[in-house]
Design a protein around this motif. Structure first.
Motif, PDB file in Angstrom:
ATOM      1  N   ALA A   1      -6.873  -8.325 -33.063  1.00 26.53           N
ATOM      2  CA  ALA A   1      -5.549  -7.690 -33.088  1.00 26.53           C
ATOM      3  C   ALA A   1      -5.642  -6.237 -33.540  1.00 26.53           C
ATOM      4  O   ALA A   1      -4.993  -5.356 -32.954  1.00 26.53           O
ATOM      5  N   ASN A   2      -6.448  -5.978 -34.550  1.00 27.13           N
ATOM      6  CA  ASN A   2      -6.570  -4.605 -35.047  1.00 27.13           C
ATOM      7  C   ASN A   2      -7.283  -3.708 -34.050  1.00 27.13           C
ATOM      8  O   ASN A   2      -6.904  -2.543 -33.881  1.00 27.13           O
TER       9      ASN A   2
ATOM     10  N   ALA B   1      -7.741 -11.320 -36.611  1.00 26.79           N
ATOM     11  CA  ALA B   1      -7.285 -10.023 -37.124  1.00 26.79           C
ATOM     12  C   ALA B   1      -8.140  -8.893 -36.581  1.00 26.79           C
ATOM     13  O   ALA B   1      -7.633  -7.798 -36.314  1.00 26.79           O
TER      14      ALA B   1
ATOM     15  N   SER C   1      -7.267  -4.089 -30.790  1.00 27.29           N
ATOM     16  CA  SER C   1      -6.331  -3.816 -29.701  1.00 27.29           C
ATOM     17  C   SER C   1      -5.250  -2.835 -30.148  1.00 27.29           C
ATOM     18  O   SER C   1      -4.837  -1.962 -29.376  1.00 27.29           O
ATOM     19  N   CYS C   2      -4.805  -2.936 -31.387  1.00 32.43           N
ATOM     20  CA  CYS C   2      -3.807  -1.999 -31.907  1.00 32.43           C
ATOM     21  C   CYS C   2      -4.373  -0.579 -31.974  1.00 32.43           C
ATOM     22  O   CYS C   2      -3.712   0.387 -31.560  1.00 32.43           O
ATOM     23  N   ILE C   3      -5.584  -0.460 -32.447  1.00 32.85           N
ATOM     24  CA  ILE C   3      -6.221   0.856 -32.543  1.00 32.85           C
ATOM     25  C   ILE C   3      -6.473   1.440 -31.150  1.00 32.85           C
ATOM     26  O   ILE C   3      -6.236   2.622 -30.904  1.00 32.85           O
TER      27      ILE C   3
ATOM     28  N   MET D   1      -4.712  -9.128 -41.775  1.00 29.37           N
ATOM     29  CA  MET D   1      -3.599  -9.239 -40.841  1.00 29.37           C
ATOM     30  C   MET D   1      -2.695  -8.002 -40.842  1.00 29.37           C
ATOM     31  O   MET D   1      -1.825  -7.878 -39.985  1.00 29.37           O
ATOM     32  N   PHE D   2      -2.898  -7.087 -41.781  1.00 28.97           N
ATOM     33  CA  PHE D   2      -2.128  -5.847 -41.779  1.00 28.97           C
ATOM     34  C   PHE D   2      -2.617  -4.970 -40.634  1.00 28.97           C
ATOM     35  O   PHE D   2      -3.820  -4.837 -40.411  1.00 28.97           O
ATOM     36  N   PRO D   3      -1.701  -4.333 -39.906  1.00 26.73           N
ATOM     37  CA  PRO D   3      -2.112  -3.508 -38.776  1.00 26.73           C
ATOM     38  C   PRO D   3      -2.968  -2.313 -39.190  1.00 26.73           C
ATOM     39  O   PRO D   3      -2.767  -1.729 -40.242  1.00 26.73           O
ATOM     40  N   VAL D   4      -3.910  -1.982 -38.380  1.00 26.62           N
ATOM     41  CA  VAL D   4      -4.822  -0.839 -38.447  1.00 26.62           C
ATOM     42  C   VAL D   4      -5.722  -0.870 -39.684  1.00 26.62           C
ATOM     43  O   VAL D   4      -6.938  -0.914 -39.548  1.00 26.62           O
TER      44      VAL D   4
ATOM     45  N   SER E   1     -10.918  -7.478 -42.156  1.00 18.70           N
ATOM     46  CA  SER E   1     -11.100  -8.618 -41.256  1.00 18.70           C
ATOM     47  C   SER E   1     -12.556  -8.853 -40.871  1.00 18.70           C
ATOM     48  O   SER E   1     -12.982 -10.002 -40.752  1.00 18.70           O
TER      49      SER E   1
END
Length: 119
Positions: free
Chosen positions: A101-102, A98, A104-106, A53-56, A62
């Motif tokens: 989410a990761n 996760a 999409s964040c990247i 769940m930590f970003p990037v 995950s």
């Protein structure tokens, strides 16, 4: 028939466990089945799902959480005596969410870097 005195010293020839009392079940552990130590795939999936769940940087945890969760469910299906299906499901769900989410964040970070370089 009189009750034995509980404060009386036992006879040397008396058995340690009375014959009318069944032996204690010692197959469990002190955690009460909360930690599935016999299903390490499910346990690892659970912890990796939380770390994911930590970003990037969570992308590196995950994806293995998702895979290990499936392996943990298969191990539980092969041997129902081992626990860990809830840990495996949490690892699968958190690993999947996760990962999305990761990624999409990247991708947003890449789009932002490319968009900033075009100007």
């Amino acid at each position: 028939m009189s009750q034995p005195n509980p404060f009386e010293a036992p006879r040397p020839d008396a058995p340690l466990i009375p014959a009318d009392r069944p032996p204690l079940d010692t197959s469990g552990d002190a955690t009460g089945g909360l930690i599935p130590y016999k299903n390490p795939s499910a346990l690892a999936a659970y912890y990796l799902g939380i770390i994911g769940m930590f970003p990037v940087i969570g992308i590196f945890a995950s994806i293995p959480a998702f895979v290990l969760g499936i392996m943990g469910l298969r191990a539980r299906k092969r041997n129902p005596a081992i626990k860990g299906s809830v840990h495996a499901w949490i690892g699968i769900v958190l690993g999947f969410l996760a990962t999305l989410a990761n990624l999409s964040c990247i991708s947003l970070m890449v789009i932002g870097l490319v968009g900033g370089a075009v100007r």
